[in-house]
Design an enzyme around this catalytic site. Structure first.
Site, mmCIF file in Angstrom:
data_model
loop_
_atom_site.group_PDB
_atom_site.id
_atom_site.type_symbol
_atom_site.label_atom_id
_atom_site.label_comp_id
_atom_site.label_asym_id
_atom_site.label_seq_id
_atom_site.Cartn_x
_atom_site.Cartn_y
_atom_site.Cartn_z
ATOM 1 N N TYR A 66 37.053 39.987 59.689
ATOM 2 C CA TYR A 66 37.277 41.820 58.631
ATOM 3 C C TYR A 66 38.476 42.227 59.021
ATOM 4 O O TYR A 66 39.089 42.553 60.121
ATOM 5 C CB TYR A 66 36.202 42.835 59.534
ATOM 6 C CG TYR A 66 34.774 42.611 58.470
ATOM 7 C CD1 TYR A 66 35.087 43.529 57.231
ATOM 8 C CD2 TYR A 66 33.414 41.981 58.951
ATOM 9 C CE1 TYR A 66 34.020 43.710 56.502
ATOM 10 C CE2 TYR A 66 32.448 42.099 57.731
ATOM 11 C CZ TYR A 66 32.817 42.817 56.416
ATOM 12 O OH TYR A 66 31.654 43.144 55.695
ATOM 13 N N GLU A 68 39.150 45.431 56.718
ATOM 14 C CA GLU A 68 39.327 46.900 55.770
ATOM 15 C C GLU A 68 40.128 47.719 56.177
ATOM 16 O O GLU A 68 40.214 47.790 57.364
ATOM 17 C CB GLU A 68 38.316 48.476 56.124
ATOM 18 C CG GLU A 68 36.965 46.729 55.480
ATOM 19 C CD GLU A 68 35.615 47.997 55.570
ATOM 20 O OE1 GLU A 68 35.543 48.766 56.167
ATOM 21 O OE2 GLU A 68 34.532 47.150 55.736
ATOM 22 N N ASP A 243 45.719 44.962 31.508
ATOM 23 C CA ASP A 243 44.177 43.721 31.740
ATOM 24 C C ASP A 243 45.773 42.346 31.709
ATOM 25 O O ASP A 243 44.838 42.009 30.421
ATOM 26 C CB ASP A 243 42.678 43.920 31.560
ATOM 27 C CG ASP A 243 42.158 42.707 31.881
ATOM 28 O OD1 ASP A 243 42.375 41.959 32.798
ATOM 29 O OD2 ASP A 243 40.673 43.144 32.258
ATOM 30 N N THR A 272 43.083 38.738 36.975
ATOM 31 C CA THR A 272 42.326 37.378 37.581
ATOM 32 C C THR A 272 43.494 36.810 37.709
ATOM 33 O O THR A 272 44.849 36.223 37.663
ATOM 34 C CB THR A 272 41.528 36.870 36.914
ATOM 35 O OG1 THR A 272 42.024 35.711 35.722
ATOM 36 C CG2 THR A 272 40.323 37.213 36.785
ATOM 37 N N LYS A 275 42.862 31.993 36.292
ATOM 38 C CA LYS A 275 42.930 31.812 34.916
ATOM 39 C C LYS A 275 44.166 31.281 34.566
ATOM 40 O O LYS A 275 44.353 29.740 35.263
ATOM 41 C CB LYS A 275 42.336 32.464 33.895
ATOM 42 C CG LYS A 275 41.370 33.221 34.076
ATOM 43 C CD LYS A 275 41.033 34.639 33.128
ATOM 44 C CE LYS A 275 40.045 35.631 33.486
ATOM 45 N NZ LYS A 275 38.544 35.191 33.101
ATOM 46 N N ARG A 281 40.092 32.289 43.010
ATOM 47 C CA ARG A 281 39.811 32.925 42.288
ATOM 48 C C ARG A 281 39.538 34.379 42.906
ATOM 49 O O ARG A 281 39.528 34.087 44.115
ATOM 50 C CB ARG A 281 37.702 33.174 42.679
ATOM 51 C CG ARG A 281 37.384 32.234 41.565
ATOM 52 C CD ARG A 281 36.106 31.767 41.588
ATOM 53 N NE ARG A 281 35.186 32.360 40.414
ATOM 54 C CZ ARG A 281 35.559 32.196 38.806
ATOM 55 N NH1 ARG A 281 35.879 30.954 38.965
ATOM 56 N NH2 ARG A 281 35.286 32.863 37.770
HETATM 57 N N1 PLP Z 1 38.879 40.636 32.147
HETATM 58 C C1 PLP Z 1 40.114 39.588 31.798
HETATM 59 C C2 PLP Z 1 40.480 40.012 30.420
HETATM 60 C C3 PLP Z 1 38.916 39.060 31.352
HETATM 61 O O1 PLP Z 1 39.120 38.383 30.073
HETATM 62 C C4 PLP Z 1 37.767 38.491 32.593
HETATM 63 C C5 PLP Z 1 36.892 37.439 32.953
HETATM 64 O O2 PLP Z 1 36.805 37.060 32.011
HETATM 65 C C6 PLP Z 1 38.165 38.986 33.774
HETATM 66 C C7 PLP Z 1 38.771 40.682 33.759
HETATM 67 C C8 PLP Z 1 37.055 39.208 34.836
HETATM 68 O O3 PLP Z 1 37.013 38.308 35.805
HETATM 69 P P1 PLP Z 1 36.264 37.908 36.903
HETATM 70 O O4 PLP Z 1 34.942 36.885 36.393
HETATM 71 O O5 PLP Z 1 37.480 37.552 38.070
HETATM 72 O O6 PLP Z 1 35.812 39.356 37.083
#
Ligand code: PLP
Length: 480
Positions: A66, A68, A243, A272, A275, A281
């Protein structure tokens, strides 16, 4: 076999026999998953194959700790090694992306976006609210002042790309918390070109005046001009959040540079790590320094204790992404997407926006083959081709059946596929879909889910896919 692969082979064999002694079904499923991934053409745009060092880093006793808090400021004792892990991962993230600040704790992309939203709210609403009352902490507010501040949180506005234009659930879609916590408005794409219309977006932003303008996508096959997004945000006084979950690998690999690199332009960038970035992950947040104190409150604001083993694996993946080999990989991902798009188009497939310049190809299946996305997805899986159905703009078949399939090149590029193999992949896809028809629905008319593939096609394509994949083995040398 390299020494490293031989060592990984031994490590995994031993690990699986240990797992087998406790729960054989999990060991069997783990072996089967590798067999299945090896034997299919993985074209899911959000998936990849992490390296063996990244995979191995996830399976350690850091999982048991842990931690935090933040580096050097933890709510638990004994976090000195987690501090090292988190510092190294953050250092790689900052240096790789040229970011002022990096926070590597988010457990996933959704978590990264939640951290970002709350950090922006805290920075833009809570901080001024506290200053107004001359206190430092929300706990020092009177009940009445706290209620006023709570209402102010609920009044804020967010504008993101609509789901059917390629945006993500977390960009203000009503069923997601982002669509509930903010007043929300979506921007779409131009109905003719399928591209983002920056003038229309500006007009919409002027009218709506969002606190947060979100750029980024899950299913938009084109690059975004972040300089223009910044101008729009500035014009309406919005925070620009990007994002880049899907295309972080193309930013890391310097395929997206200048106005296509979101980091210099955005106040906050989320991603993320699993990908196109090809890591474990997880998620991370990059931010301008002024947002750092609020981003650092991700735990406990919306996250629990950090997953230290995953932060360690992020550090390894980010180190890999800083190599020239990764830059070449990222360029290949983009070149291969073009080859896949051209391979489909020359065989008569209609593509949303007429092509791609990132890692995504969005095929309009209804227009090209008279099938729903769901039928196409299933017929392709039967033939060893793994894709996912996806809405096209203004989709007449809705978000469940859809009219499209989304294809991506990051995974097969990791296996070594080049333009020729992606052209062959396009040929196989067309072979399946041009030999698939909608089945009759029980109540008459055509079903949106059921389909018939002409005899022998699925088996033949599966065999051809396996032959192609056999030349590019996944984790070669791993014999479990
Ligand atoms: N943001 C975008 C643009 C995504 O395509 C995705 C996943 O498909 C996410 C956020 C969320 O990612 P996670 O599945 O790791 O929560």
């Amino acid at each position: 076999m390299s020494d490293m692969t031989a060592a990984a082979d031994r490590a995994y064999r031993e690990a699986l026999s240990v797992i087998e002694s406790v729960e054989p079904r999990i060991a069997a499923a783990t072996r089967q998953e590798l067999t299945d991934q090896r034997g299919s053409l993985k074209l899911i745009a959000s998936e990849n194959y992490a390296s063996l060092p990244v995979l191995l880093t996830m399976g350690t006793w850091f999982s048991d700790k842990y931690a935090e808090g933040t580096v050097g400021h933890r709510f638990y004792a004994g976090c000195q090694n987690v501090d090292t892990v988190e510092s190294v991962a953050a250092e790689h993230a900052r240096e790789l992306f040229g970011a002022e600040y990096a926070y590597v704790q988010p457990h996933s992309g959704i978590d990264a976006n939640l951290v970002a939203y709350w950090a922006i709210l805290a920075h833009k609403v809570e901080r001024p609210g506290l200053a107004e009352k001359g206190v430092k902490n929300v706990n020092d507010l009177s009940e009445e002042d706290w209620e006023t501040l709570r209402h102010r949180f609920g009044e804020q506005r967010l504008m993101g790309m609509s789901l059917d234009a390629g945006g993500h659930l977390t960009h203000g879609f009503r069923p997601n918390i982002s669509g509930k916590m903010f007043h929300q408005r979506s921007y779409g794409t131009d109905p003719t070109s399928g591209l983002i219309d920056y003038d229309a977006l500006l007009a919409q932003a002027r009218e709506f005046k969002p606190l947060i303008l979100v750029a980024g996508y899950s299913a938009y096959p084109r690059r975004v001009n972040f300089a223009k997004m910044r101008e729009i945000a500035d014009e309406v006084g919005a925070v620009l959040m990007v994002d880049m979950a899907h295309f972080a690998g193309l930013v890391a690999g310097k395929v997206f540079t200048g106005e296509e690199d979101p980091v210099p332009y955005a106040d906050v960038v989320t991603t993320t790590t699993h990908k196109s970035l090809r890591g474990p992950r997880g998620g991370l947040v990059l931010a301008k320094e002024e947002y750092a104190p609020e981003v650092d409150r991700g735990c406990p604001m919306v996250l629990g204790g950090p997953l230290s083993h995953m932060m360690a694996a992020k550090a390894v993946a980010l180190a890999e992404a800083r190599t020239p080999a990764f830059q070449q990989y990222a360029q290949n991902v983009a070149d291969n997407a073009k080859a896949l798009a051209e391979g489909l188009q020359k065989r008569g497939v209609k593509l949303v926006t007429g092509g791609t310049d990132n890692h995504i190809v969005l095929a309009d299946i209804a227009a090209s083959f008279g099938l729903t996305g769901r039928q196409a997805e299933s017929a392709l899986v039967d033939s060893g081709v793994v894709t996912n159905r996806n809405s096209v703009p203004a989709d007449p078949n809705g978000a469940w059946y859809t009219s499209g399939i989304r294809l991506g090149t990051p995974a097969l590029t990791s296996r070594g596929f080049g333009a020729d193999e992606f052209d062959r992949t396009a040929e196989l896809i067309v072979e399946v879909l041009s030999n698939t028809t909608a089945a009759d629905a029980p109540k008459g008319g055509a079903s949106k889910a059921k389909y018939v593939i002409a005899d022998g096609i699925a088996d033949r394509v599966q065999a051809e896919a396996e032959e192609l994949l056999g030349k590019f083995p996944l984790y070669p040398g791993l014999e479990l």
